[in-house]
Enzyme design. Structure first.
Site, PDB file in Angstrom:
ATOM      1  N   LYS A 124       0.822  -1.208   0.000  1.00  0.00           N
ATOM      2  CA  LYS A 124       0.000   0.000   0.000  1.00  0.00           C
ATOM      3  C   LYS A 124       0.860   1.263   0.000  1.00  0.00           C
ATOM      4  O   LYS A 124       0.613   2.208  -0.765  1.00  0.00           O
ATOM      5  CB  LYS A 124      -0.923   0.000   1.219  1.00  0.00           C
ATOM      6  CG  LYS A 124      -2.016  -1.051   1.191  1.00  0.00           C
ATOM      7  CD  LYS A 124      -2.835  -0.999   2.469  1.00  0.00           C
ATOM      8  CE  LYS A 124      -3.944  -2.031   2.487  1.00  0.00           C
ATOM      9  NZ  LYS A 124      -4.743  -1.966   3.731  1.00  0.00           N
ATOM     10  N   ALA A 140      -0.700   1.023   6.124  1.00  0.00           N
ATOM     11  CA  ALA A 140      -1.024   0.132   7.236  1.00  0.00           C
ATOM     12  C   ALA A 140      -2.048  -0.899   6.797  1.00  0.00           C
ATOM     13  O   ALA A 140      -2.875  -0.646   5.913  1.00  0.00           O
ATOM     14  CB  ALA A 140      -1.565   0.929   8.430  1.00  0.00           C
ATOM     15  N   ASP A 141      -1.976  -2.063   7.413  1.00  0.00           N
ATOM     16  CA  ASP A 141      -2.954  -3.112   7.150  1.00  0.00           C
ATOM     17  C   ASP A 141      -3.164  -3.905   8.436  1.00  0.00           C
ATOM     18  O   ASP A 141      -2.193  -4.317   9.075  1.00  0.00           O
ATOM     19  CB  ASP A 141      -2.474  -4.054   6.045  1.00  0.00           C
ATOM     20  CG  ASP A 141      -3.580  -4.981   5.573  1.00  0.00           C
ATOM     21  OD1 ASP A 141      -4.471  -4.517   4.847  1.00  0.00           O
ATOM     22  OD2 ASP A 141      -3.561  -6.172   5.962  1.00  0.00           O
ATOM     23  N   SER A 142      -4.415  -4.065   8.828  1.00  0.00           N
ATOM     24  CA  SER A 142      -4.750  -4.784  10.055  1.00  0.00           C
ATOM     25  C   SER A 142      -5.487  -6.072   9.734  1.00  0.00           C
ATOM     26  O   SER A 142      -6.369  -6.099   8.869  1.00  0.00           O
ATOM     27  CB  SER A 142      -5.619  -3.922  10.981  1.00  0.00           C
ATOM     28  OG  SER A 142      -4.941  -2.753  11.377  1.00  0.00           O
ATOM     29  N   GLY A 177       0.269  -4.262  10.350  1.00  0.00           N
ATOM     30  CA  GLY A 177       1.537  -3.997   9.694  1.00  0.00           C
ATOM     31  C   GLY A 177       1.619  -2.534   9.329  1.00  0.00           C
ATOM     32  O   GLY A 177       0.623  -1.952   8.876  1.00  0.00           O
TER      33      GLY A 177
END
Length: 265
Positions: A124, A140-142, A177
């Site tokens: 991203k 960010a990635d959750s 992340g």
């Protein structure tokens, strides 16, 4: 949207552009489905209009409170997530929102949750950093994980019910992340994990919660800051990480990159 006195004397409103810059804004209207409270760091005057959630919006007014931080580069959030926008806004830093065009592939076979979250965050951020070499880009990635089983956003109502049934009465992990691309520096990639314990959920409770629609765009099919808050009996670790952005770790990383500093008093 109606205003109930005070604020901008002209009473004018303007729509937020797609490349939103959160700095020195006087008055604007921003679409915010199912909105009931203003974004943290802002105050609201007026009311949320009636009608379907898609039509809901907030008129927001910035508080005149100086930030304790100064940015040494433009800051770009490569996300359209309202939750991440709200959390980053708590720092008081000015930042732009630039949606990432990156694809979000499914996890590789046997890929660990933390590796997958970090890989998605990097994808991203890298997609936006390619066009913003002047800025510090945050991606960010959750994800939610039960052991090594990764739960993303539910694909259907039945999938949301399945996920909530899996989380019921047990402890799971929320992994976010984060990827920071800064001018002249190697990308900074890290993950933060929080343990979340849920109370046992009955089938009627699960069905009623899914019927609200709230779970459908959330990893793991729940929002700890929303109607699922009473489901959570405890957390160990960062709360903001569960919402979508680990602020303490992000602040430390930004400082380490020289992207922000403490403003002079």
């Amino acid at each position: 949207m109606e205003r109930t006195g005070g604020g901008n004397a002209s009473g004018s409103q303007r729509a937020v552009p797609s490349g939103l810059l959160l700095r020195d804004l006087s008055l604007f209207t921003i679409p915010f489905p199912n909105a009931r409270v203003p974004l943290p760091g802002w105050s609201r005057r007026g009311r949320v209009p009636s009608g379907p959630p898609e039509a809901s919006s907030l008129t927001l007014y910035p508080r005149i409170i100086p930030s304790m931080y100064i940015a040494h580069f433009p800051i770009v959030l490569a996300s359209t997530s309202p939750r991440r926008r709200e959390l980053l806004g708590l720092t008081g830093l000015a930042f732009e929102i630039v949606p990432s065009p990156a694809e979000e592939p499914a996890p590789d076979a046997g890929e660990a949750p933390a590796f997958y979250a970090a890989r998605m965050a990097r994808l991203k951020a890298a997609a936006v950093a390619a066009t913003r070499a002047d800025a510090v880009v945050i991606g960010a990635d959750s994800i939610v994980a039960v052991g090594e089983v990764i739960l993303g956003k539910p694909a259907s109502v039945a999938d949301a019910r399945r996920m909530l049934g899996l989380l019921s009465g047990r402890t799971h992990q929320v992994v976010t992340g984060c990827a920071l691309f800064a001018p002249g520096r190697e990308p900074e990639i890290f993950t933060v994990t929080t343990d979340v314990t849920m109370t046992p959920l009955s089938e009627p409770i699960i069905a009623a919660y899914v019927a609200t629609g709230e779970p459908m765009d959330k990893a793991g099919a729940y929002a700890i800051q929303g109607q699922a808050a009473p489901f959570v009996s405890g957390i160990r670790g960062s709360y903001t990480n569960v919402v979508g952005l680990p602020l303490a770790e992000l602040r430390s990383a930004l400082e380490g990159l020289g992207a922000i500093g403490v403003s002079a008093t």
